[in-house]
Design a protein around this motif. Structure first.
Motif: not given
Length: 502
Positions: A4, A7, A32, A289, A295
């Motif tokens: 990850r 964001p 995701w 994002f 997402t």
């Protein structure tokens, strides 16, 4: 795909039976990775569901054109591994089964994580929406293979192509190669293997990577250059964005392309190739994002390879599907540089012709597109003599002079443009997400540091006259909700990956 990143903001989506430029499901709280498949003219956009972990299953939406009119079919696969053991699931990819012409059957693969390692397993569908694991799929697991790969380690999501792609229909056929994220021994980054039936796989040594980087495998395809003069195997690898490697042979070695090596970066990640059953066009899907921790599936792109063997992303030609009503011209005495105002919930597509400046032009004098932010400043997208784009935030003095407060990044696709070339510039703008294209080549995908007001135009500097407006239209989408939206409740954080998994 598991890693990850921080964001970023993205375009919000209209869901269910609505139209939209990008897609985010209303029926789940977190998604995701994305992957895609096209059959009989319908685009299927899959999204990994991550409400409680790095993955509990997947959903799918479908569209007749890949741009608008998305129908969200919701949560179509609840992973039995998550339901029974809370073992999280990884990304998927789809291909036709070898008996497809008789049965209409499709195969999907995905990974599961029973502990300090991963396994890859399979399911089947006859409509690309409803999936099941009857025998032999319910007892088929592709395990980490020694001595080529490390156990414990990564073993995540096969992307597959025919070993001999057919001209005009290179997507389907057997036997098949596969590439996946793996912890390889030596100088490899990719898992590599073959199958005769789509679900029984044999691992081979990992192709040598020059240089080795430690990455996640997005996809690998055999792609012919736009002129038809050459072809190679191209790999997209996740490593601080998406990097491109290529090789004349499927077995490698794969070398990082010297130009435009970072094909995708910014407020986005993990690009995947996909194709239609017929035709040589290669498409790309990836995620973007949001500030709210959400997402989104980004607008699809196409792929072009030039005669130097350099791969770039291009604008997905929608045939005018996205184009709506003309934007209303803005008349504002205090900020005349904002020429048009968009409804930010609907979005806008704006195009200009631009004469690139000469090489002596200073950074502050570069021609630039500006998009107003709610706090009074603007996001500035400037273009230099070589077609490089720098994105910055700025505030304006009373006289209209921009004071750059922060440079957000520079994107260079190394297009070898002539000085003072005439080029086409296209801006996609919705909510606070921006995509800029130069002669249809993707430059930045970037967020605005603050919510947008909808006003946009050209930076009022000495080279503003180099822009000539070509078109300004709303996106052909209904507006939804308010902007900026209220932040949703924070979901519980996903558990950390097991030891040895990154």
């Amino acid at each position: 795909m598991r890693v990850r990143v921080a964001p970023f903001v993205a375009l919000s989506l209209l869901m269910g039976q609505s139209s939209s430029l990008m897609f985010q499901s209303d029926v789940v709280t977190s998604q995701w990775d994305t992957w895609a498949f096209v059959e009989n003219g319908t685009f299927y956009a899959y999204y990994l569901i991550t409400e409680h972990s790095p993955g509990e299953g997947f959903g799918v939406a479908s569209s007749p054109n890949g741009v608008t009119d998305w129908t969200d079919h919701g949560y179509v696969w609840h992973s039995p591994d998550w339901a029974d053991h809370q073992w999280w699931e990884g990304t998927g990819a789809i291909w036709r089964a070898p008996d497809f012409n008789k049965t209409g059957r499709y195969i999907i693969n995905y990974s599961r994580c029973p502990g300090k390692y991963q396994q890859i397993t399979f399911a089947e569908s006859y409509d690309l929406i409803h999936w099941a694991r009857p025998a032999p799929f319910n007892e088929t697991y592709f395990n980490i293979t020694l001595p080529y790969y490390k156990n414990p380690g990564r073993w995540d999501c096969i992307y597959s192509t025919p070993q001999t792609p057919a001209v005009g229909s290179p997507r389907d056929g057997y036997p098949r190669y596969g590439w996946w994220t793996a912890s390889a021994v030596g100088d490899g980054d990719m898992g590599f293997g073959t199958t005769e039936d789509g679900y029984t796989w044999s691992a081979l040594p990992s192709p040598t990577m020059i240089p080795p980087i430690g990455s996640e495998v997005g996809a690998v395809e055999y792609i012919t250059s736009a002129s038809g003069k050459g072809a190679a195997w191209f790999a997209m690898l996740g490593h601080d964005g998406m990097l491109v490697y290529s090789s004349p042979n499927a077995t490698g070695p794969f070398t990082q392309q010297p130009k435009n090596p970072s094909v995708l970066s910014g407020s986005c990640y993990f690009s995947r190739f996909f194709r239609k059953a017929e035709g040589d066009t290669v498409y790309v899907t990836h995620q973007s994002f949001s500030h709210q921790g959400r997402t989104y599936i980004a607008p699809y792109k196409t792929v072009e390879v030039d005669d130097e063997g350099v791969l770039r992303f291009k604008y997905f030609d929608t045939g005018g599907v996205l184009d709506g009503a003309p934007l209303v011209a803005t008349a504002n005495a205090t900020a005349p540089w904002y020429s048009h105002t968009a409804n930010v919930s609907v979005g806008a597509v704006v195009g200009w012709s631009l004469t690139l400046p000469d090489s002596a032009t200073s950074a502050t004098a570069e021609p630039a597109v500006i998009v107003e932010m709610a706090g009074g400043g603007a996001t500035v997208l400037s273009l230099d003599a070589a077609g490089r784009c720098t994105v910055a935030s700025a505030v304006f003095r009373a006289a209209g002079t921009a004071n750059i407060t922060k440079v957000l990044g520079t994107w260079d696709r190394e297009l070898s443009l002539q000085l003072r070339s005439s080029v086409a510039v296209r801006l996609l703008y919705r909510r606070d997400m921006l995509e800029l294209y130069l002669d249809d080549y993707l430059l930045p995908i970037t967020l605005m540091p603050e919510a947008g007001t909808g006003r946009l135009g050209i930076l009022p500097n000495v080279n503003a006259h180099l822009f000539q407006l070509a078109f300004a239209v709303s996106m052909n989408l209904p507006g939804t909700g308010t902007w900026p939206p209220l932040p949703p409740p924070s979901p519980p954080p996903p558990p950390p990956p097991p030891p040895g998994m990154s």
